[in-house]
Design an enzyme around this catalytic site. Structure first.
Site, PDB file in Angstrom:
ATOM      1  N   SER A  72       0.823  -1.204   0.000  1.00 40.74           N
ATOM      2  CA  SER A  72       0.000   0.000   0.000  1.00 40.74           C
ATOM      3  C   SER A  72       0.860   1.258   0.000  1.00 40.74           C
ATOM      4  CB  SER A  72      -0.903   0.010   1.236  1.00 40.74           C
ATOM      5  OG  SER A  72      -0.110   0.172   2.403  1.00 40.74           O
ATOM      6  N   GLU A  91       5.897  -0.804  -5.697  1.00 43.29           N
ATOM      7  CA  GLU A  91       4.676  -1.052  -6.477  1.00 43.29           C
ATOM      8  C   GLU A  91       3.524  -0.989  -5.480  1.00 43.29           C
ATOM      9  OE1 GLU A  91       1.496  -2.210  -7.618  1.00 43.29           O
ATOM     10  OE2 GLU A  91       2.225  -4.274  -7.655  1.00 43.29           O
TER      11      GLU A  91
END
Length: 592
Positions: free
Chosen positions: A273, A294
């Protein structure tokens, strides 16, 4: 003709021999991985058969359970910082040995892995399904196929992209050769998410090990059970090729475990996250450790009016429910041209109403359970906010007979219309099986809506005109784009994967991801050593001559002048200065 005929025959014979060699299977040994303790044969001991009751606080154990049934799977230690550093230290020792390994040895490691994966697909998918709640089909699509594709790409092209790459030396260094070398960084650290427990381990591991590194992977506390089995496969394959122990390691724990890993390794790869990504960056800043992030997305799915609606509707539902819907951030915002809006919604609702959520291993459900505790409450909050602001639910799937005590682990696939960007559902990452569908009137409006997001991971654009779809996709600010398809780019493992904005930065997969595991070193050397050596021209040797700057000025123009006559004139002046500088009279005056 007499000259070319033998060459043609030799070329044809070479092609035939190469084809015949392709028919001979490589000698790849099999590995034995003990799976007796992870197979659910219905005869589990009483200790491992009770319903899991989640703890509200972190302990010294990572407890694991099946989201679909809440059946307890066991526990693993939550490693402390000192323990993490010891794991990294052991990996560092192993890496120094592995850095000297040959590409032949590394390719054999990949072949052994590939053979095991192909022969044990059902086992791998079942373990992924039990640990995350996804169906067997979704596990195969997202776990097996992507990993096999990455291995195949590395076998085919990996060595090529890690060889020294020669570059032009420029006008001033014609007597030099210039190249880029790719050396292993050392120990790679990876902190991976739970949504693809198999592929998220193998993806960074394959790139790290093939490029000569070791790697320590901190698996999610929500998918530690499967991760601790998958590492057995890797270690067995490494042992089969004579690799050192501890080259690849999996560690378990919570936030402090991850923080300790970040501060110990030479590079960190994080999948998760944005909030945790920021924490990773802060920790990495202390040691200036390079980071690849990512961080998920809010992918736009754009449907123009000239499409085959039933066909695109099927893809749209698959995109929204990808990997059981709850287990992957697939497409989360759907923008449909107003001319086909009604027909598209009708088609989507028809498909969604046929979808049933339930225990994935039962074999009769299209979707599985939510892996994250209490996530269904978050999804319902997003839906309620949208409804309060004027949205409408027009279709829902159903939840099968899942038994008592596990109802909150499921969320039925839901289609919502009359949405807009004031709603949290259109701005926050839902990570769930919800399809909010919004109208647009022009391509410009679709682009504007799709770019109105703090995320920028991927997008999909559908149109009967390939050119139109490409033009729209080129204007979307994201890292991955699919034209008339969804997520197909991830099956092309030669391509880099990653996003922009709050979806993160850096890339894994492809050439970029492979080389991101390397120290990229620029090397310049003499082209014709020892016959031509670099010498400092006399006008700029110490002590610098009075005409030293004149020499430099003429040299720059001779090399980079805008037209050939200016460059020739400057070259003459350079030679003139050098001739004067080398004359005995000049040298005598200079030495006085």
């Amino acid at each position: 003709m007499a000259f070319w005929w033998p060459l043609l025959v030799l070329g044809f014979a070479f092609a035939i021999c190469k084809f015949l060699l392709m028919l001979i299977p490589p000698n790849v040994p099999s590995i034995d991985v003990d799976a007796s303790d992870v197979l659910d044969d219905g005869n589990q001991t009483r200790e491992n058969s009770f319903i899991y009751i989640p703890s509200k606080r972190h302990t010294d154990k990572v407890q694991c359970y099946e989201p679909a049934t809440m059946k307890y799977l066991g526990y693993f230690p939550a490693l402390k910082p000192d323990e993490v550093k010891e794991h990294v230290s052991q990996a560092r020792k192993a890496q120094k040995i592995w850095a000297r390994s040959s590409f032949k040895q590394r390719r054999q490691f990949l072949r052994i892995l590939l053979k095991y994966i192909i022969e044990h697909q059902e086992l791998i998918c079942e373990i992924s399904s039990r640990d995350t709640g996804k169906t067997m089909v979704d596990a195969s699509l997202g776990e097996i196929m992507t990993t096999c594709e990455k291995i195949t790409w590395l076998l085919s092209e990996g060595e090529r992209w890690l060889r020294p790459e020669y570059r032009s030396s420029g006008r001033s260094m014609l007597h030099k050769t210039s190249k880029v070398e790719f050396h292993p960084l050392g120990v790679i650290g990876a902190i991976v998410s739970w949504n693809y427990p198999f592929h998220n381990i193998f993806n960074p591991m394959l790139a790290a090990v093939f490029s000569g590194n070791s790697i320590v992977i901190k698996v999610s506390e929500r998918a530690s059970w499967s991760g601790c089995f998958y590492i057995r496969i890797i270690q067995a394959a490494l042992a089969a090729v004579g690799a050192p122990e501890n080259l690849v390691d999996v560690i378990t724990g919570f936030a402090e475990t991850g923080e300790a890993l970040v501060s110990s390794v030479d590079k960190i790869i994080f999948v998760g996250s944005p909030g945790v990504g920021r924490m990773i960056m802060r920790s990495a800043a202390e040691t200036l450790t390079p980071v690849t992030l990512e961080l998920g997305g809010k992918d736009a799915f754009i449907v123009c009016e000239d499409v085959d609606v039933p066909h695109v509707a099927q893809i749209a539902v698959r995109a929204a429910l990808q990997s059981s819907g709850q287990n992957c951030a697939g497409a989360e915002r759907f923008y449909v041209h107003r001319d086909v809006y009604s027909s598209f919604v009708t088609e989507v609702v028809k498909i969604v109403k046929s979808v049933i959520a339930g225990p994935p291993l039962a074999g009769k459900y299209d979707m599985g359970a939510i892996c994250m505790q209490e996530h269904s409450e978050k999804l319902q909050t997003l839906v309620n906010d949208a409804i309060d602001k004027g949205a409408e639910i027009v279709g829902r799937g159903s939840v099968g007979n899942i038994g008592a005590g596990a109802v909150d682990q499921y969320f039925p696939p839901t289609v919502i219309v009359n949405v807009n960007h004031t709603m949290k559902l259109m701005q926050e990452e839902a990570f769930g099986p919800i399809m909010p569908i919004m109208k647009f009137s022009s391509d410009e409006e679709a682009v504007k809506l799709a770019n109105d997001s703090k995320y920028g991971l991927g997008c999909a654009v559908f149109s009967g005109s390939q050119r139109r779809a490409k033009q729209i996709a080129s204007q979307l600010h994201c890292g991955v784009a699919a034209v008339n398809d969804f997520a197909s780019s991830y099956m092309c493992q030669s391509l880099p994967f990653g996003g922009v904005k709050e979806s993160g930065f850096g890339r894994f997969a492809g050439v970029e991801g492979l080389r991101a595991c390397c120290l990229v070193k620029s090397v310049v050397e003499d082209r014709w050593w020892p016959y031509i050596k670099t010498k400092i021209p006399k006008p700029i040797q110490y002590p610098v001559a009075e005409n030293g700057f004149e020499f430099q000025e003429s040299l720059v123009e001779a090399l980079y002048g805008m037209n050939v006559w200016d460059r020739l004139r400057a070259l003459v002046n350079v030679l003139k200065i050098l001739t004067e500088q080398n004359s005995p009279a000049i040298n005598k005056r200079r030495n006085e």
